[in-house]
Write a protein that holds these residues in place. Sequence first.
Motif, PDB file in Angstrom:
ATOM      1  N   THR A   1      14.782 -44.758 -22.974  1.00  0.00           N
ATOM      2  CA  THR A   1      15.122 -45.681 -24.058  1.00  0.00           C
ATOM      3  C   THR A   1      13.947 -46.544 -24.494  1.00  0.00           C
ATOM      4  OG1 THR A   1      15.888 -47.354 -22.468  1.00  0.00           O
ATOM      5  CG2 THR A   1      17.520 -45.788 -23.305  1.00  0.00           C
ATOM      6  N   ILE A   2      12.943 -46.724 -23.651  1.00  0.00           N
ATOM      7  CA  ILE A   2      11.803 -47.574 -24.020  1.00  0.00           C
ATOM      8  C   ILE A   2      10.626 -46.756 -24.540  1.00  0.00           C
ATOM      9  CG2 ILE A   2      12.459 -49.322 -22.334  1.00  0.00           C
ATOM     10  CD1 ILE A   2      10.168 -48.312 -20.556  1.00  0.00           C
ATOM     11  N   VAL A   3      10.802 -45.454 -24.705  1.00  0.00           N
ATOM     12  CA  VAL A   3       9.727 -44.583 -25.168  1.00  0.00           C
ATOM     13  C   VAL A   3       9.787 -44.475 -26.689  1.00  0.00           C
ATOM     14  CG1 VAL A   3       8.794 -42.241 -25.116  1.00  0.00           C
ATOM     15  CG2 VAL A   3       9.694 -43.281 -23.025  1.00  0.00           C
ATOM     16  N   PRO A   4       8.710 -44.799 -27.416  1.00  0.00           N
ATOM     17  CA  PRO A   4       8.696 -44.615 -28.873  1.00  0.00           C
ATOM     18  C   PRO A   4       8.577 -43.129 -29.220  1.00  0.00           C
ATOM     19  CG  PRO A   4       6.967 -46.142 -28.132  1.00  0.00           C
ATOM     20  CD  PRO A   4       7.472 -45.427 -26.930  1.00  0.00           C
ATOM     21  N   VAL A   5       9.581 -42.591 -29.880  1.00  0.00           N
ATOM     22  CA  VAL A   5       9.587 -41.162 -30.206  1.00  0.00           C
ATOM     23  C   VAL A   5       9.137 -40.899 -31.633  1.00  0.00           C
ATOM     24  CG1 VAL A   5      11.393 -40.674 -28.545  1.00  0.00           C
ATOM     25  CG2 VAL A   5      12.013 -41.233 -30.885  1.00  0.00           C
ATOM     26  N   GLY A   6       8.827 -41.944 -32.388  1.00  0.00           N
ATOM     27  CA  GLY A   6       8.382 -41.773 -33.760  1.00  0.00           C
ATOM     28  C   GLY A   6       7.730 -43.041 -34.265  1.00  0.00           C
ATOM     29  N   GLY A   7       7.353 -43.023 -35.523  1.00  0.00           N
ATOM     30  CA  GLY A   7       6.708 -44.182 -36.125  1.00  0.00           C
ATOM     31  C   GLY A   7       7.723 -45.158 -36.675  1.00  0.00           C
ATOM     32  N   VAL A   8       7.239 -46.006 -37.555  1.00  0.00           N
ATOM     33  CA  VAL A   8       8.082 -47.012 -38.212  1.00  0.00           C
ATOM     34  C   VAL A   8       8.582 -46.442 -39.523  1.00  0.00           C
ATOM     35  CG1 VAL A   8       8.175 -49.334 -39.151  1.00  0.00           C
ATOM     36  CG2 VAL A   8       6.815 -48.879 -37.111  1.00  0.00           C
TER      37      VAL A   8
ATOM     38  N   MET B   1       3.839 -40.032 -20.171  1.00  0.00           N
ATOM     39  CA  MET B   1       2.414 -39.681 -20.172  1.00  0.00           C
ATOM     40  C   MET B   1       1.863 -39.612 -21.588  1.00  0.00           C
ATOM     41  SD  MET B   1       1.775 -36.949 -17.092  1.00  0.00           S
ATOM     42  CE  MET B   1       3.285 -36.025 -17.232  1.00  0.00           C
ATOM     43  N   VAL B   2       2.649 -39.045 -22.497  1.00  0.00           N
ATOM     44  CA  VAL B   2       2.227 -38.991 -23.896  1.00  0.00           C
ATOM     45  C   VAL B   2       2.078 -40.400 -24.456  1.00  0.00           C
ATOM     46  CG1 VAL B   2       2.969 -38.306 -26.209  1.00  0.00           C
ATOM     47  CG2 VAL B   2       3.219 -36.718 -24.310  1.00  0.00           C
ATOM     48  N   THR B   3       2.993 -41.295 -24.104  1.00  0.00           N
ATOM     49  CA  THR B   3       2.957 -42.671 -24.607  1.00  0.00           C
ATOM     50  C   THR B   3       1.771 -43.450 -24.059  1.00  0.00           C
ATOM     51  OG1 THR B   3       5.368 -42.685 -24.809  1.00  0.00           O
ATOM     52  CG2 THR B   3       4.252 -44.820 -24.746  1.00  0.00           C
ATOM     53  N   LEU B   4       1.500 -43.314 -22.774  1.00  0.00           N
ATOM     54  CA  LEU B   4       0.468 -44.134 -22.139  1.00  0.00           C
ATOM     55  C   LEU B   4      -0.940 -43.632 -22.411  1.00  0.00           C
ATOM     56  CD1 LEU B   4       2.053 -44.848 -18.631  1.00  0.00           C
ATOM     57  CD2 LEU B   4       2.014 -46.330 -20.627  1.00  0.00           C
ATOM     58  N   PHE B   5      -1.128 -42.320 -22.503  1.00  0.00           N
ATOM     59  CA  PHE B   5      -2.491 -41.779 -22.534  1.00  0.00           C
ATOM     60  C   PHE B   5      -2.828 -40.973 -23.791  1.00  0.00           C
ATOM     61  CE2 PHE B   5      -1.584 -42.339 -18.014  1.00  0.00           C
ATOM     62  CZ  PHE B   5      -2.729 -42.984 -17.587  1.00  0.00           C
ATOM     63  N   PHE B   6      -1.851 -40.477 -24.521  1.00  0.00           N
ATOM     64  CA  PHE B   6      -2.134 -39.562 -25.623  1.00  0.00           C
ATOM     65  C   PHE B   6      -1.606 -40.053 -26.964  1.00  0.00           C
ATOM     66  CE2 PHE B   6      -2.559 -37.003 -21.847  1.00  0.00           C
ATOM     67  CZ  PHE B   6      -3.652 -36.202 -22.129  1.00  0.00           C
ATOM     68  N   GLY B   7      -1.487 -41.364 -27.123  1.00  0.00           N
ATOM     69  CA  GLY B   7      -1.182 -41.919 -28.434  1.00  0.00           C
ATOM     70  C   GLY B   7       0.269 -41.873 -28.849  1.00  0.00           C
ATOM     71  N   GLY B   8       1.158 -41.384 -28.007  1.00  0.00           N
ATOM     72  CA  GLY B   8       2.569 -41.323 -28.372  1.00  0.00           C
ATOM     73  C   GLY B   8       2.791 -40.453 -29.598  1.00  0.00           C
TER      74      GLY B   8
ATOM     75  N   THR C   1       5.724 -50.865 -24.661  1.00  0.00           N
ATOM     76  CA  THR C   1       5.330 -49.473 -24.946  1.00  0.00           C
ATOM     77  C   THR C   1       4.948 -49.295 -26.411  1.00  0.00           C
ATOM     78  OG1 THR C   1       7.701 -48.970 -25.187  1.00  0.00           O
ATOM     79  CG2 THR C   1       6.671 -48.467 -23.074  1.00  0.00           C
ATOM     80  N   ARG C   2       5.620 -49.983 -27.309  1.00  0.00           N
ATOM     81  CA  ARG C   2       5.248 -49.887 -28.723  1.00  0.00           C
ATOM     82  C   ARG C   2       3.859 -50.467 -28.957  1.00  0.00           C
ATOM     83  NH1 ARG C   2       6.151 -46.903 -32.973  1.00  0.00           N
ATOM     84  NH2 ARG C   2       8.361 -46.854 -32.403  1.00  0.00           N
ATOM     85  N   ALA C   3       3.528 -51.574 -28.293  1.00  0.00           N
ATOM     86  CA  ALA C   3       2.195 -52.156 -28.429  1.00  0.00           C
ATOM     87  C   ALA C   3       1.133 -51.228 -27.847  1.00  0.00           C
ATOM     88  CB  ALA C   3       2.147 -53.523 -27.746  1.00  0.00           C
ATOM     89  N   ILE C   4       1.466 -50.529 -26.771  1.00  0.00           N
ATOM     90  CA  ILE C   4       0.516 -49.583 -26.182  1.00  0.00           C
ATOM     91  C   ILE C   4       0.246 -48.436 -27.151  1.00  0.00           C
ATOM     92  CG2 ILE C   4       0.255 -47.860 -24.345  1.00  0.00           C
ATOM     93  CD1 ILE C   4       1.677 -49.815 -22.483  1.00  0.00           C
ATOM     94  N   VAL C   5       1.286 -47.956 -27.817  1.00  0.00           N
ATOM     95  CA  VAL C   5       1.099 -46.895 -28.813  1.00  0.00           C
ATOM     96  C   VAL C   5       0.287 -47.410 -30.000  1.00  0.00           C
ATOM     97  CG1 VAL C   5       2.319 -45.455 -30.492  1.00  0.00           C
ATOM     98  CG2 VAL C   5       3.126 -45.581 -28.139  1.00  0.00           C
TER      99      VAL C   5
END
Length: 265
Positions: free
Chosen positions: A9-16, A175-182, A95-99
């Motif tokens: 639920t805290i993973v951003p799966v898309g943009g705004v 992993m995609v969120t933290l290291f590969f730009g989400g 997580t959104r700020a990290i992305v």
Amino acid sequence: LLPALLIFTIVPVGGVVTIAHHTVELQVADPPIGILLLLAFSSVSVYGTMLAGWASGSKYPLLGSIRASAQMISYEAAMGLTIATVVIVTHSLSTRAIVDAQAASFFHWNIFRLGILPFPLFLVAVTAELNRPPFDLTEGEQELVGGFNTEYSSLRFALFYLSEFMNTITMSAVMVTLFFGGPDGPGFHFLRWLWPIVWFAGKTVVFLYAYVWIRAALPRLRYDQLMGIGWKVLIPFSLGWLLVVAAFRVGTVWGFGVFVGCALA
């Protein structure tokens, strides 16, 4: 199964996305302490394995659940230290700020900003946390019959495997969120809301394929090798790299302060 679903639920799966003049983020929740929730839920998941092995009333499943608790505690430290390097660079637990911190360009992804070392350390630690091969010693058929789930069948047995596969999907997304730009990636002028979702799904599928590949390619480790890698390799390297990243950040701030002071003088 529930901790795996809650982490997602805290993973951003898309943009705004703008819908009817309202800005909507394709993310269920964006708490300011999202990374802490990730660590908390991943730690709670060990209770399911531990209690399942204890409640079965057999010593071999109990041995498998004890292995699971020791394994997860050992690799949780390395995983937390590698995540701390991401937090230091992005200055946020969201997580959104990290992305958003990685959205400037391809070279701003954390795998490049932090150096190549933190991501392999995180990948190995997460694989051990998920009890995936070659770290699936909680289900070592040679010495544990079937591990912590030996005495279970039907829906209870299905829930164990649902949680394992859902955890694999969730941690691939993390992993995609933290290291590969989400969801970051090149887009086009038409259907702009769709391309971040496509990039996020594509990156996640790559990691899922890698997990299947690892399962087929690598043999299972011995338990002493497993614990040796966790305590003698992952934790020292992740702690050392954390200190290096922190030193660079502090050195940059101090250097900028000295430059400004000299300029004002």
